[in-house]
Design a protein around this motif. Structure first.
Motif, mmCIF file in Angstrom:
data_model
loop_
_atom_site.group_PDB
_atom_site.id
_atom_site.type_symbol
_atom_site.label_atom_id
_atom_site.label_comp_id
_atom_site.label_asym_id
_atom_site.label_seq_id
_atom_site.Cartn_x
_atom_site.Cartn_y
_atom_site.Cartn_z
ATOM 1 N N MET A 1 57.449 46.324 27.725
ATOM 2 C CA MET A 1 57.597 47.845 28.465
ATOM 3 C C MET A 1 58.947 48.183 27.851
ATOM 4 S SD MET A 1 56.559 47.741 32.192
ATOM 5 C CE MET A 1 54.754 46.593 32.966
ATOM 6 N N GLY A 2 58.711 49.224 26.719
ATOM 7 C CA GLY A 2 60.094 50.003 27.204
ATOM 8 C C GLY A 2 60.734 50.696 27.413
ATOM 9 N N ASP A 3 61.783 51.733 27.688
ATOM 10 C CA ASP A 3 62.344 52.739 28.534
ATOM 11 C C ASP A 3 61.763 54.095 28.264
ATOM 12 O OD1 ASP A 3 64.155 51.104 30.050
ATOM 13 O OD2 ASP A 3 65.759 51.298 28.996
ATOM 14 N N ALA A 4 61.861 55.046 28.945
ATOM 15 C CA ALA A 4 60.655 55.947 28.913
ATOM 16 C C ALA A 4 62.217 57.279 27.727
ATOM 17 C CB ALA A 4 60.754 56.570 29.668
ATOM 18 N N ASP A 5 61.383 57.910 26.628
ATOM 19 C CA ASP A 5 62.835 58.243 25.836
ATOM 20 C C ASP A 5 62.809 59.518 26.655
ATOM 21 O OD1 ASP A 5 60.298 60.355 25.352
ATOM 22 O OD2 ASP A 5 60.033 60.055 23.121
ATOM 23 N N SER A 6 64.204 59.855 26.854
ATOM 24 C CA SER A 6 64.595 61.309 27.199
ATOM 25 C C SER A 6 64.085 62.314 27.063
ATOM 26 C CB SER A 6 66.283 61.738 26.434
ATOM 27 O OG SER A 6 66.155 61.734 25.290
ATOM 28 N N PHE A 7 62.804 62.458 25.862
ATOM 29 C CA PHE A 7 61.934 63.580 25.559
ATOM 30 C C PHE A 7 61.325 63.794 26.715
ATOM 31 C CE2 PHE A 7 58.674 66.312 23.732
ATOM 32 C CZ PHE A 7 59.299 67.376 23.383
ATOM 33 N N LEU A 56 69.072 66.685 38.954
ATOM 34 C CA LEU A 56 68.525 65.637 40.752
ATOM 35 C C LEU A 56 67.345 65.289 39.691
ATOM 36 C CD1 LEU A 56 69.678 67.212 43.343
ATOM 37 C CD2 LEU A 56 70.755 65.369 42.781
ATOM 38 N N ALA A 57 66.036 66.500 39.580
ATOM 39 C CA ALA A 57 64.936 66.054 39.305
ATOM 40 C C ALA A 57 65.097 65.128 37.468
ATOM 41 C CB ALA A 57 64.874 67.313 38.815
ATOM 42 N N VAL A 58 65.943 65.332 36.875
ATOM 43 C CA VAL A 58 65.924 64.425 35.738
ATOM 44 C C VAL A 58 66.712 63.025 35.761
ATOM 45 C CG1 VAL A 58 67.586 63.986 33.230
ATOM 46 C CG2 VAL A 58 66.927 66.353 34.139
ATOM 47 N N ALA A 59 68.423 63.251 36.741
ATOM 48 C CA ALA A 59 67.632 61.964 37.995
ATOM 49 C C ALA A 59 66.895 61.058 37.710
ATOM 50 C CB ALA A 59 69.393 62.263 37.964
ATOM 51 N N SER A 60 66.372 61.765 38.566
ATOM 52 C CA SER A 60 65.003 60.488 39.731
ATOM 53 C C SER A 60 64.255 60.226 38.646
ATOM 54 C CB SER A 60 65.223 61.659 41.041
ATOM 55 O OG SER A 60 63.668 61.378 41.584
ATOM 56 N N THR A 61 64.426 61.509 37.598
ATOM 57 C CA THR A 61 62.809 61.295 36.383
ATOM 58 C C THR A 61 62.256 59.777 35.746
ATOM 59 O OG1 THR A 61 62.082 63.485 36.849
ATOM 60 C CG2 THR A 61 61.346 62.304 35.278
ATOM 61 N N ARG A 62 64.315 59.583 35.723
ATOM 62 C CA ARG A 62 64.966 58.975 34.199
ATOM 63 C C ARG A 62 64.268 57.869 35.496
ATOM 64 N NH1 ARG A 62 69.224 60.970 32.893
ATOM 65 N NH2 ARG A 62 68.508 61.511 31.357
ATOM 66 N N ARG A 63 65.120 57.368 36.474
ATOM 67 C CA ARG A 63 64.946 56.471 36.563
ATOM 68 C C ARG A 63 63.877 56.057 37.329
ATOM 69 N NH1 ARG A 63 69.093 53.462 39.554
ATOM 70 N NH2 ARG A 63 67.588 52.755 41.486
ATOM 71 N N SER A 64 62.495 56.559 38.061
ATOM 72 C CA SER A 64 61.261 56.786 38.035
ATOM 73 C C SER A 64 60.899 56.255 36.806
ATOM 74 C CB SER A 64 60.335 57.697 38.579
ATOM 75 O OG SER A 64 61.218 58.870 40.012
ATOM 76 N N ARG A 66 62.000 54.662 34.573
ATOM 77 C CA ARG A 66 62.905 53.938 33.666
ATOM 78 C C ARG A 66 61.849 52.691 33.186
ATOM 79 N NH1 ARG A 66 64.680 52.828 39.150
ATOM 80 N NH2 ARG A 66 64.027 50.747 39.604
ATOM 81 N N ALA A 67 60.450 52.274 33.902
ATOM 82 C CA ALA A 67 59.514 50.935 33.260
ATOM 83 C C ALA A 67 59.283 51.747 32.249
ATOM 84 C CB ALA A 67 58.980 50.765 34.264
ATOM 85 N N GLY A 68 59.034 52.765 31.540
ATOM 86 C CA GLY A 68 58.787 53.065 30.831
ATOM 87 C C GLY A 68 57.603 53.972 30.444
ATOM 88 N N ARG A 73 52.516 52.091 31.871
ATOM 89 C CA ARG A 73 53.069 52.008 33.217
ATOM 90 C C ARG A 73 53.788 50.488 33.874
ATOM 91 N NH1 ARG A 73 47.562 55.176 34.264
ATOM 92 N NH2 ARG A 73 48.303 57.234 34.162
ATOM 93 N N PRO A 74 54.421 50.521 35.050
ATOM 94 C CA PRO A 74 54.787 48.935 35.480
ATOM 95 C C PRO A 74 53.938 48.207 36.419
ATOM 96 C CG PRO A 74 55.479 50.993 36.810
ATOM 97 C CD PRO A 74 55.327 51.443 34.973
ATOM 98 N N GLU A 75 54.361 47.395 36.195
ATOM 99 C CA GLU A 75 53.421 46.641 37.096
ATOM 100 C C GLU A 75 52.883 46.726 37.953
ATOM 101 O OE1 GLU A 75 51.145 42.446 36.785
ATOM 102 O OE2 GLU A 75 52.907 43.085 35.147
ATOM 103 N N GLY A 76 52.142 46.857 38.544
ATOM 104 C CA GLY A 76 51.167 47.625 39.786
ATOM 105 C C GLY A 76 50.221 49.224 39.276
ATOM 106 N N GLY A 77 50.713 49.434 38.499
ATOM 107 C CA GLY A 77 50.383 50.660 37.832
ATOM 108 C C GLY A 77 50.811 51.842 38.356
ATOM 109 N N LEU A 78 49.441 52.975 38.550
ATOM 110 C CA LEU A 78 50.075 53.577 39.284
ATOM 111 C C LEU A 78 49.933 53.815 41.091
ATOM 112 C CD1 LEU A 78 49.408 57.072 38.529
ATOM 113 C CD2 LEU A 78 46.769 56.676 39.565
ATOM 114 N N ARG A 79 49.681 52.772 41.481
ATOM 115 C CA ARG A 79 50.452 53.006 42.503
ATOM 116 C C ARG A 79 51.971 52.599 42.519
ATOM 117 N NH1 ARG A 79 47.516 47.943 46.164
ATOM 118 N NH2 ARG A 79 45.677 49.955 45.943
ATOM 119 N N SER A 80 52.250 51.783 41.703
ATOM 120 C CA SER A 80 54.014 51.838 41.500
ATOM 121 C C SER A 80 54.917 52.578 41.244
ATOM 122 C CB SER A 80 53.947 50.431 40.647
ATOM 123 O OG SER A 80 54.904 50.006 40.497
#
Length: 183
Positions: A1-7, A56-64, A66-68, A73-80
Motif C-alpha cells: 500500500m502506497g501513500d495517496a499522492d498529493s494531487f 485543515l481539510a488538506v491536513a486531515s485528508t492527507r492523514r485519512s 495515508r494508507a494508500g 484501501r487500508p485493511e478493513g476496507g470501506l469501514r476503516s
C-alpha cells in the motif's frame, strides 16, 4: 500500500470542502438566514475562514488517505476508510472552533491591548469565570468534533462511491495508463 499522492489529497479535500460549503450555504439561503449572516462578514474574513478550513481539510485528508488513498484501501476496507474520515472530520471540527476562539482573542488583544489585558487580569481573579469559559470551549469543541466526525465519515463514503463510479466508467483505460507509466 502506497501513500495517496498529493494531487489526490488536494482534489478530495477541495471537493469535500466546496460541497460542504455549498450545502451549508444552500440550507442557510433557503431558511432566509444567509443575508443577515453574511451582511457584516466581509470578503477578507470569508476568504480567511475558507482558507483555514481548506488547510485543515488538506491536513486531515492527507492523514485519512495515508494508507494508500481511495484506490488502495487500508485493511478493513470501506469501514476503516470511513473511520479515518470520522476521525479527520472530528479533528477539523474541533480545530476550527479552537482556531476561532484563538483568533477572536488575538483580534480583541490587537485592537485594544490595554482593555484585553485588564479584562484578562480581572478574569484571572475570578477563577470560576475562567473555568466556565474553558468548559464552554471544551463543550463546543467536542460538539463540533462530533458533528465534524459525522460529516467526515459521510464525506469519505461519498468520495469512495464517486471514486468507484469513476473507476467503472473509465474501466481498463486507467489500468493501461498505469502500466504504461510504470506504476
Amino acid at each position: 500500500m502506497g501513500d495517496a499522492d498529493s494531487f489526490e489529497v488536494w482534489v478530495v479535500s477541495t471537493f469535500n470542502l466546496v460541497i460542504l460549503s455549498l450545502v451549508l450555504l444552500f440550507i442557510a439561503h433557503t431558511n432566509g438566514g444567509l443575508a443577515g449572516s453574511l451582511s457584516g462578514f466581509g470578503t477578507l474574513p470569508g476568504v480567511l475562514v475558507f482558507g483555514y478550513l481548506w488547510v485543515l481539510a488538506v491536513a486531515s485528508t492527507r492523514r485519512s488517505l495515508r494508507a494508500g488513498g481511495l484506490d488502495d484501501r487500508p485493511e478493513g476496507g470501506l469501514r476503516s476508510l470511513a473511520w479515518y474520515g470520522f476521525v479527520g472530520g472530528a479533528r477539523i471540527g474541533s480545530a476550527f472552533v479552537l482556531g476561532i476562539v484563538v483568533v477572536l482573542f488575538l483580534i480583541d488583544f490587537l485592537l485594544e491591548p490595554t482593555r484585553a489585558v485588564s479584562s484578562f487580569a480581572n478574569l484571572a481573579q475570578n477563577i470560576s469565570q475562567v473555568a466556565s469559559f474553558a468548559l464552554i470551549v471544551l463543550f463546543v469543541g467536542s460538539l463540533a468534533g462530533i458533528i465534524g466526525g459525522v460529516i467526515g465519515g459521510l464525506s469519505v463514503l461519498l468520495d469512495a462511491g464517486l471514486y468507484g463510479v469513476a473507476t467503472r466508467l473509465t474501466g481498463p483505460a486507467t489500468e493501461t495508463a498505469r502500466s504504461n507509466t510504470g506504476e
